[in-house]
Design an enzyme around this catalytic site. Structure first.
Site, PDB file in Angstrom:
ATOM      1  N   LEU A  81     -31.113   0.856 -49.948  1.00 30.31           N
ATOM      2  CA  LEU A  81     -32.291   1.391 -49.276  1.00 30.31           C
ATOM      3  C   LEU A  81     -32.089   2.893 -49.258  1.00 30.31           C
ATOM      4  CD1 LEU A  81     -34.919   0.587 -47.814  1.00 30.31           C
ATOM      5  CD2 LEU A  81     -33.632   0.555 -45.675  1.00 30.31           C
ATOM      6  N   ASP A  82     -33.022   3.622 -49.833  1.00 34.00           N
ATOM      7  CA  ASP A  82     -32.848   5.060 -49.999  1.00 34.00           C
ATOM      8  C   ASP A  82     -32.616   5.770 -48.669  1.00 34.00           C
ATOM      9  OD1 ASP A  82     -33.179   5.152 -52.809  1.00 34.00           O
ATOM     10  OD2 ASP A  82     -35.340   4.965 -52.547  1.00 34.00           O
ATOM     11  N   ALA A  83     -31.932   6.890 -48.721  1.00 38.40           N
ATOM     12  CA  ALA A  83     -31.606   7.631 -47.508  1.00 38.40           C
ATOM     13  C   ALA A  83     -32.855   8.055 -46.747  1.00 38.40           C
ATOM     14  CB  ALA A  83     -30.764   8.865 -47.852  1.00 38.40           C
ATOM     15  N   SER A 122     -35.564   6.365 -46.521  1.00 42.18           N
ATOM     16  CA  SER A 122     -36.267   5.177 -46.069  1.00 42.18           C
ATOM     17  C   SER A 122     -35.517   4.572 -44.892  1.00 42.18           C
ATOM     18  CB  SER A 122     -36.384   4.149 -47.196  1.00 42.18           C
ATOM     19  OG  SER A 122     -37.105   4.686 -48.293  1.00 42.18           O
ATOM     20  N   ARG A 166     -36.689   3.366 -56.013  1.00 40.26           N
ATOM     21  CA  ARG A 166     -37.835   3.997 -55.347  1.00 40.26           C
ATOM     22  C   ARG A 166     -39.158   3.340 -55.755  1.00 40.26           C
ATOM     23  NH1 ARG A 166     -36.018   8.205 -52.531  1.00 40.26           N
ATOM     24  NH2 ARG A 166     -38.034   9.241 -52.254  1.00 40.26           N
TER      25      ARG A 166
END
Length: 205
Positions: A41-43, A45, A140
């Protein structure tokens, strides 16, 4: 016995235990040795991240063949049209891949704590919320999908992965569940390789 952890990841935290640049690592929140993220999970998000100490479960949770549907609450810039929603549902085509069909619907603003830092605000641009459900997880992907149809993502919160949700978990909190909780098919072999630590990546920026 294998362990799986549900973690409500705050904004600005990586899916790895070590810090990187201005982003914090998971070690600031989780002090359980030998566990790693199952998926990413992207930073920038927020929301549900699964972790496990079992390499087989780590691979299975992240494998789209097991169809653990991911549910995202997405704040976008603008008010998506019916055509834009239809395009998201049908699958978005890029030069390198086409997304699978998604479940998409408009929702009221969810009851989430304020994000720090807050999203950018433009007086002349309204925002709205969508619930997007997908069974894949390319880099993403949700952000690329909404941008492709003309409504850039401002805030992204992952509420659920399969039956697991962030319910009763405040940002930064975690709890332990059994693998059976995720309702995946039982493992065919007892082999339990050590889970892989995700490699550092500048893509989170």
């Amino acid at each position: 016995m294998s362990q799986i952890f549900l973690f409500n990841k705050p904004y600005g935290v990586l899916s790895q235990f070590t810090d990187e640049g201005r982003w914090r690592g998971l070690a600031a929140y989780i002090d359980v040795p030998g566990v790693y993220a199952a998926g990413r999970l992207d930073a920038d998000s927020e929301g549900l991240l699964l972790l496990t100490d079992d390499g087989v479960w780590q691979a299975r949770i992240a494998d789209p063949r097991f169809k653990l549907v991911k549910t995202y609450w997405v704040q976008v810039e603008g008010i998506p049209t019916d055509d834009a929603l239809a395009a998201l549902r049908a699958g978005v085509r890029y030069a390198d891949f086409t997304t699978r069909p998604a479940q998409v619907r408009r929702i009221d603003a969810p009851d989430l704590p304020p994000r720090e830092p807050p999203i950018r605000f433009r007086r002349d641009k309204p925002t709205s919320w969508l619930e997007i459900q997908i069974a894949e997880g390319r880099n993403r992907q949700v952000r690329r999908m909404t941008a492709h149809v003309g409504f850039p993502t401002l805030r992204l919160f992952r509420y659920a992965i399969g039956p697991a949700t962030t319910e009763s978990l405040a940002p930064g909190e975690w709890r332990r569940v059994s693998p059976e909780f995720l309702a995946l098919p039982p493992l065919a072999a007892p082999s339990r390789p050590r889970p892989r630590a995700p490699s550092s990546s500048r893509k989170h920026r």
